[in-house]
Enzyme design. Structure first.
Site: not given
Length: 452
Positions: A72, A81, A158, A311, A380, A407
């Protein structure tokens, strides 16, 4: 003490949480983008602090076998990224190691070598794109921000986004330029179009374009809708979101459908879901199915079990688990998400799930007061993790197992330590890569009540 613009020769020894390389010079830690562990490099200091510094690579003296040519042209400057300079094997290794290190250092539990489920698709996998609009070289444009700034990078194709998202972005940019529509300026709170939000349903192919504007109307709205329909063949919805608040918040509270449906539908784990602009939905469809199946396996539910999902968002995990359980309860703070979750239960013919809108801590306490004793609790949470009172309330509910989907490895590890202090021992952990070429990683940890 390090000084700006000074050049040092050093070795990249490790990675930061966001994927920057770590080196040392004169006893000070230096964080270096676009680096790979094991490389010997010549660096210059960009910003020197008391205990750490930011550097950049001037020359690679010993190159890692994992270094590849970036595919890219924007990769070095775009903030989207982090790993286009390394092969996927090294990316997966560092992500799994990051989770293990966090659990060992912050959680007090070393799970050993962690398995990580890599993605089959490294490009075009995102089903949600948010393109900020702004000026670039004197022209209105849309793309992403330069790393750690709000300087616009056009990124006109992208590689993380699918063809529909890239086509919708270009259509809006062409329309704005042709019709001299002013784009938003954060500094002055002037201008009209702020963001282009594109959501794609992988299973059905439906596409939603939501335009976030600093006003209630757009010029030539139906002409814009026609252009989008021409450029995006599977377009199902065009929505205007009004956000007149100063600052960089993306979504407003007011929505108006300009063309098509108010929402789109997708299928995940064999279930059908309604997705509105505000719905939380994992951005990688294929890997989300892998993640949710791991959560289901860890939960180990039977038809006599009650599962509580905190959640819950639009009910994706809750409804997936409800098929194994006797009763499933989903809790979420966003009322629009709960409305979607209730509709999703009806849409899928699931009658053993109920949902209500509340803060996770308050909801857990309410259910505890009602005498609900879940056999399994699934959480979560957002990136900030769980508040201490939520951990305490879950522990008072005395479930047999807690399944934590995360996450953020750091807040996951912090909360694992809190659960351990409340009598829940971690048993198993796995990682799933939902974000190829980006620093984020998802993980699942199973904890069980002591003595089980």
């Amino acid at each position: 003490m390090l000084k700006n613009n000074t050049v040092y020769e050093t070795e990249i020894t490790d990675y930061t949480a966001d994927g920057m390389g770590i080196a040392h010079a004169d006893g000070c830690a230096v964080f270096i983008p676009n680096a790979i562990a094991g490389e010997r490099v010549r660096i210059s200091i960009v910003h020197a602090g008391k205990n750490k510094a930011i550097g950049k690579i001037e020359d690679i003296l010993e190159r890692s076998p994992h270094r590849i040519v970036r595919d890219c042209p924007w990769a070095k400057i775009c903030g989207g990224c982090d790993f286009r300079h390394m092969d996927y094997a090294e990316e997966l290794r560092l992500k799994a190691q990051r989770v293990r290190d966090a659990l060992a250092r912050l959680g007090g539990w070393d799970p050993g070598e962690l398995p990580i489920a890599g993605a089959k698709r490294l490009t075009g996998y995102r089903n949600k794109a948010i393109f900020p609009m702004g000026m670039y070289k004197g022209k209105a444009d849309a793309g992403f921000y330069r790393a750690r700034t709000h300087d616009l990078i056009p990124a006109d194709h992208c590689l993380l986004q699918n063809d529909a998202a890239n086509a919708a972005r270009q259509a809006v940019v062409d329309f704005v330029r042709e019709n001299h529509v002013r784009v938003y300026d954060e500094g002055t709170n002037a201008g009209l179009l702020r963001h282009i939000f594109v959501r794609t349903a992988d299973a059905t192919g439906q596409v939603m374009v939501c335009l976030i504007a600093n006003g209630d109307r757009l010029p030539k709205e139906q002409e814009l809708c026609k252009l989008l329909r021409d450029r995006v063949p599977t377009l199902a919805s065009v929505i205007l979101c009004t956000n007149t608040r100063p600052g960089n918040a993306i979504m407003g509270e007011k929505f108006r459908t300009l063309w098509g449906a108010d929402a789109i539908e997708d299928e995940l784990c064999g279930l059908r879901f309604r997705l509105s602009p505000r719905s939380f939905y994992q951005v990688n469809h294929a890997q989300a199915e892998v993640l949710y199946e791991k959560a289901r396996t860890f939960a180990g539910l039977t038809k006599s079990d009650t599962v509580l999902d905190l959640y819950c968002g639009t009910g994706t995990i809750t409804l997936h688990l409800a098929r194994d359980a006797g009763q499933a309860v989903g809790v979420e703070l966003v009322d629009a998400a709960i409305a979607d979750a209730k509709q999703n239960a009806v849409r899928n013919g699931i009658d053993n799930a109920r949902f209500f809108c509340a803060d996770a801590g308050q909801a857990a306490q309410k259910l505890l007061d009602e005498g609900l004793r879940p056999d399994v609790v699934v959480v979560d949470p957002p990136r900030k993790g769980l508040a201490p009172d939520v951990v305490e309330t879950i522990a008072r509910m005395n479930p047999d197992r807690v399944v934590y989907v995360s996450c953020d490895p750091a807040t996951l590890a912090r909360d694992v330590a809190r659960f351990r202090a409340s009598g829940y021992a971690p048993q198993r952990a796995e990682c799933v890569d939902l974000f190829p070429r980006c620093a984020h990683v998802e993980s699942v940890v199973l904890m069980s009540r002591a003595g089980l």
